[in-house]
Design a protein around this motif. Structure first.
Motif, short mmCIF file in Angstrom:
data_model
loop_
_atom_site.label_atom_id
_atom_site.label_comp_id
_atom_site.label_asym_id
_atom_site.label_seq_id
_atom_site.Cartn_x
_atom_site.Cartn_y
_atom_site.Cartn_z
N LEU A 123 0.83 -1.21 0.00
CA LEU A 123 0.00 0.00 0.00
C LEU A 123 0.86 1.26 0.00
CD1 LEU A 123 -2.68 1.48 0.21
CD2 LEU A 123 -2.61 1.13 2.68
N LYS A 124 1.95 1.26 0.78
CA LYS A 124 2.81 2.44 0.83
C LYS A 124 3.39 2.75 -0.55
CE LYS A 124 4.13 2.18 5.70
NZ LYS A 124 3.51 3.47 6.05
N ARG A 148 0.27 3.86 -2.97
CA ARG A 148 -0.58 5.00 -2.61
C ARG A 148 -0.45 6.17 -3.58
NH1 ARG A 148 -5.24 5.47 -0.61
NH2 ARG A 148 -4.81 4.54 1.44
N ASN A 200 -6.85 8.69 -3.22
CA ASN A 200 -7.63 8.56 -1.98
C ASN A 200 -8.55 7.35 -1.98
OD1 ASN A 200 -6.50 10.92 -0.90
ND2 ASN A 200 -7.99 12.20 -1.99
N GLU A 250 -1.47 6.39 7.24
CA GLU A 250 -2.50 6.08 6.26
C GLU A 250 -3.89 6.50 6.77
OE1 GLU A 250 -2.26 5.01 3.24
OE2 GLU A 250 -0.10 4.68 3.20
#
Length: 709
Positions: A654-655, A658, A663, A684
C-alpha cells in the motif's frame, strides 16, 4: 624486584635545614666577627648596621642548632629492614601497591603468576579488588579474589601507612586450576595412608597455612588427600555444614566422595579427569539441592568451595519455559492463520451452496451440518489466536464486579450436581480495560477446569473471588511487575486434588491435558494464558496436593486497574443526533475492486461472490502482482488486500501504491489481530480492517459501506 623509585622532592624545611647547617653558620659568624674587629681597629668605632648584622647572625645560629637537634633525633631513630625486603621473602604471591593501583614492589611468586605489570590487575573482578582496597584503607585489612595471569587467588590486603597496602595470597593454591606456579617446587612425597579423625590436628597444619571462611556466605572446606573424592574433610565453615545438613564437628574426618550421590560422584570424576575445577554435585542426604563445587589445590590437599545454585536453576527453568511458550505461541499463531484461510474458503463456499439449496432442498441438511462444523473450528482458531496473543480484541472499560456478576449466571448452569459454585466480591472493585468477551471466556475456562477436577475427586466447591489490590499486595501475591496504580484480581480456586508439581509448568501449553482421550482439547488454559497476556496482565498458580490440608488449585488473574483521568469541563454544544446505522438489505452494488490474496481458495470464491453482486473484480495473488497492476494504470474504487503474504506484504504494498491509488479506500483482511500491523499504517487514512474467517454477508456489507463512504 622493581628498581627503587626516585626520592621525593625535599620540602622547604628540609632545604632550609640543608642550607642553614650549624657548621656553615659558624664559618659565616667567624668571618663576620673578624671583619668587624678589623673595622673597629681601623675606624675606632662600630656602625649600627654592623651591630644589627651581628645580632641577625646570632639568631640564625640559634635556629640552626634547634633544627639540628630535632633532625638529629629523627635520624637516630632505629630502622628495621624495608617492607620491600619482607615482600621479597614471602613464598606466596605478594606485592606492595598504592591505593591508586600502582605496584611499588612485587616478589618472584607474584611476577611468576602475573608477569611484570606496573599496576594491579584490571578487567573482570577489578571492581571487587578496589572495593577491598578501600575497606583495607578504612579498617586496616580486607580480602578479595584477584586474577593474576590465568590464575585466581584469594588475596589478603593489609594497610601499610596512609599510602600503601600489602597484597598477598591467602595460600599457595590457585582457584580454578590445579597447577603449580613455575617458582614452586613439585611435591614428590610418597602416597600417604588415609587420614583418620585422630590425625586431624596434624593434617590441619600441613595442608594449608590459611583457613578463615567463618563469615563467608558460601561453603568452604579444607580437604586432605591426593584425590578429591578420597580426600577427608579437615575443617569447614558454618555455611558448608549448613549446606551439607550436618554439624561442622560431625564432618571432620569424613571422606568427601562418600557424602555425594553415586551418579554425581561418577560425573565429578569425569570432570576431574578432564581437568575441570568447577562442576555440579548432588548430596547423598539431599539429592534435590543443586550445588556447585569449585576447587583450589593446596599443599597436601584441596580447598573446596560449595555454592547453593537453587535460585540460578529456577531462573534457568523459568527462562527455558518462557522461550518454550513463545515458540509454541508463534507456532500456534501460524497454524491459526492458515486455518483461518481454509475456513474462510469453506464458509464462503458453503454459504454459496446454501444460497442455491435453500431450506427444503435435500442437500440443505448436509450443508448446514458443514456450516456448524466450521463454526466449531472457528472457536478452536480463536483459542489458538488468543493463546498466541494475535486475536483481534476490542478493549472497553468495565467494572470488575459487573463482569463477574454477569458471568456468574452462565457459570452456575455449567456446574454439576456435586460441585457448588461460590462467589466473593471485594469492596470498591475497580474498572479494567479489556475485551469483555475474552475475559468472560478466560473465567469460564478456569471455572470449567476446576469443576472437572472437583468432580473427579468426588465433589466439592469452586470459588470465584474478586478484589482490588495495591501494588505491594499484587507483588506479594505473585505479580512482580505490578503497575503503580495497583491490580484487579480474579481468583478461581477449588478444593480438588491439586496439580502435581511435575505438570505445573505444562498446564498452559496448548494441547496438553490430563483428561481422558476425547474429553478435552488442551486449549482451555492455553487460551486463558494468551488472553491475560494480551490484556497486559499476569496469571499465577498455586497448588496443594491432596490429602494435605487445604488441598486444591488456585489460579490468580491480575489485570491493571484502569486509571480515569479527569478532563476539563467543555462548553456543551447542542449537536444533532447521528442517524442510526442501517444495515443495507440489498447486498448488490457497483464499482471496481482489486482483490489481493495469496490463498487461491479464498481469493477465487470471494471474487466470484462479489462479481455475482455486481462488482467488477480484478484478482492479484500477491503484493508484487497487485503493485504491477496499479502502476500499470489500473483504476479502482476499492482495494481489498490480505496482510500477511509471501514477498511484499499488504501494508508495504500500500505504501508503494498509494501515489497511484490516490484517496481510494483500502480494506485489509487478516486472521491476525489488527494491532499486529497497525503501527505500519500510522500515516494512512481511509483504511479499515475485517478479520478472518470471512462470510459473504459481512464482506458484502463492508464493501458497500466503504464504497458509499
Amino acid at each position: 624486584m622493581k628498581p627503587a623509585a626516585p626520592p621525593p622532592p625535599k620540602s622547604l624545611l628540609e632545604r632550609l635545614r640543608d642550607f642553614a647547617s650549624p657548621w656553615a653558620l659558624t664559618v659565616v659568624a667567624i668571618i663576620v666577627v673578624a671583619a668587624c674587629a678589623a673595622f673597629w681597629v681601623i675606624a675606632g668605632e662600630l656602625p649600627a648596621g654592623v651591630v644589627l648584622t651581628i645580632l641577625v647572625i646570632v639568631m640564625g645560629a640559634v635556629v640552626s642548632v634547634a633544627l639540628f637537634a630535632f633532625s638529629h633525633d629523627d635520624d637516630l631513630e632505629p630502622r628495621g629492614p624495608g617492607v620491600e625486603a619482607l615482600v621479597e621473602a614471602l613464598a606466596e604471591p605478594a606485592a606492595i601497591a598504592s591505593f591508586d593501583g600502582r605496584l611499588n614492589a612485587t616478589n618472584p611468586a607474584w611476577r611468576d603468576a602475573g608477569g611484570n605489570e606496573k599496576r594491579l590487575p584490571a578487567g573482570e573482578g577489578s571492581e571487587a579488588l578496589f572495593v577491598a582496597m578501600r575497606e583495607a584503607r578504612a579498617r586496616g585489612n580486607s580480602r578479595a579474589l584477584v586474577r593474576l595471569g590465568s590464575f585466581d587467588f584469594e588475596m589478603l590486603l593489609s594497610r601499610l601507612g596512609d599510602e600503601q597496602v600489602l597484597v598477598r595470597a591467602a595460600s599457595q593454591g590457585v582457584l580454578g586450576t590445579g597447577l603449580l606456579l613455575n617458582h614452586e617446587l613439585p611435591a614428590t612425597e610418597a602416597p600417604e595412608e588415609p587420614a583418620t579423625v585422630a590425625d586431624v590436628e596434624t593434617v590441619e597444619t600441613s595442608v594449608s597455612p590459611v583457613f578463615d571462611g567463618s563469615d563467608a556466605p558460601f561453603g568452604q572446606a579444607l580437604l586432605q588427600g591426593e584425590a578429591l573424592l578420597t580426600a577427608r574433610i579437615v575443617r569447614s565453615n558454618p555455611a558448608f555444614a549448613r549446606l551439607m545438613g550436618s554439624a561442622a564437628g560431625d564432618l571432620a574426618g569424613k571422606v568427601w566422595g562418600e557424602l555425594i550421590d553415586a551418579a554425581s560422584r561418577e560425573e565429578a570424576q569425569a570432570k576431574l579427569d578432564a581437568k575441570k575445577t568447577a562442576f555440579e554435585v548432588k548430596l547423598l542426604a539431599n539429592k534435590d539441592l543443586p550445588l556447585q563445587v569449585r576447587l583450589a589445590r593446596t599443599e597436601g590437599g584441596f580447598m573446596l568451595y560449595l555454592f547453593d545454585i537453587s535460585e540460578q536453576k529456577q531462573l534457568e527453568q523459568s527462562l527455558a519455559q518462557v522461550q518454550k511458550m513463545q515458540a509454541i505461541g508463534q507456532f500456534a499463531g501460524g497454524v491459526a492463520h492458515d486455518l483461518n484461510n481454509l475456513l474462510t474458503g469453506l464458509k464462503l463456499r458453503v454459504e454459496d451452496l446454501l444460497h442455491n439449496h435453500p431450506l427444503g432442498d435435500p442437500s440443505y441438511g448436509g450443508l448446514n451440518e458443514i456450516r456448524q462444523i466450521s463454526t466449531r473450528a472457528e472457536d478452536l482458531v480463536r483459542k489458538l489466536l488468543a493463546f498466541s496473543r494475535k486475536q483481534t480484541v476490542k478493549r472497553v472499560t468495565h467494572n470488575l464486579g459487573e463482569l463477574i456478576s454477569e458471568s456468574e449466571v452462565l457459570l452456575r448452569r455449567l456446574m454439576r450436581e456435586d460441585v457448588k459454585l461460590e462467589t466473593e466480591y471485594g469492596r470498591d472493585l475497580p474498572d479494567i480495560h479489556a475485551d469483555k468477551g475474552q475475559m468472560e471466556m478466560a473465567v469460564m475456562n478456569l471455572v470449567v477446569n476446576a469443576r472437572d477436577a472437583v468432580h473427579t475427586a468426588g465433589g466439592g466447591r469452586v470459588k470465584i473471588r474478586s478484589a482490588a489490590l495495591t501494588q505491594a499486595e499484587a507483588v506479594a501475591q505473585g505479580w512482580a511487575d505490578a503497575p503503580v496504580q495497583g491490580a484487579a484480581l480474579i481468583e478461581v480456586s477449588d478444593n480438588g486434588p491439586g496439580i502435581p508439581p511435575d505438570i505445573m509448568t505444562k498446564v498452559f501449553e496448548p494441547f496438553f491435558t490430563t483428561k481422558p482421550l476425547g474429553e478435552g482439547t488442551g486449549l482451555g488454559l492455553a487460551t486463558v494464558y494468551g488472553i491475560v497476556n494480551q490484556a497486559d496482565g499476569h496469571i499465577a498458580i498455586t497448588s496443594v496436593i491432596a490429602p494435605e490440608e487445604g488441598h486444591g488449585a488456585t489460579f490468580k488473574i491480575f489485570l491493571p486497574i484502569k486509571v480515569h483521568v479527569a478532563k476539563p469541563d467543555a462548553p456543551k454544544l447542542e449537536t444533532p443526533a447521528a442517524p442510526p446505522k442501517v444495515t443495507p438489505k440489498d447486498m448488490s452494488g457497483a464499482g471496481r475492486i482489486l482483490f489481493v490474496e495469496d490463498e487461491e481458495i479464498v481469493r477465487g470464491i470471494a471474487a466470484r461472490l462479489l462479481r455475482q453482486r455486481g462488482y467488477e473484480v480484478t484478482e492479484a495473488s500477491d503484493g508484487e502482482e497487485a503493485l504491477d497492476i496499479i502502476q500499470g494504470g489500473g483504476k479502482f474504487d476499492l482495494l481489498i488486500s490480505d496482510v500477511i503474504m509471501p514477498g511484499l506484504d499488504g501494508p508495504s504494498m500500500l505504501k508503494k501504491a498509494r501515489p497511484f491509488l490516490g484517496n481510494v479506500p483500502v480494506m485489509f483482511i487478516s486472521g491476525y489481530a489488527e494491532a499486529e500491523f497497525s503501527d505500519l499504517l500510522e500515516d494512512e487514512t481511509g483504511v479499515s480492517f475485517l478479520p478472518k474467517p470471512l462470510d459473504i454477508k459481512t464482506l458484502a456489507e463492508k464493501v458497500k459501506e466503504q464504497l458509499a463512504a
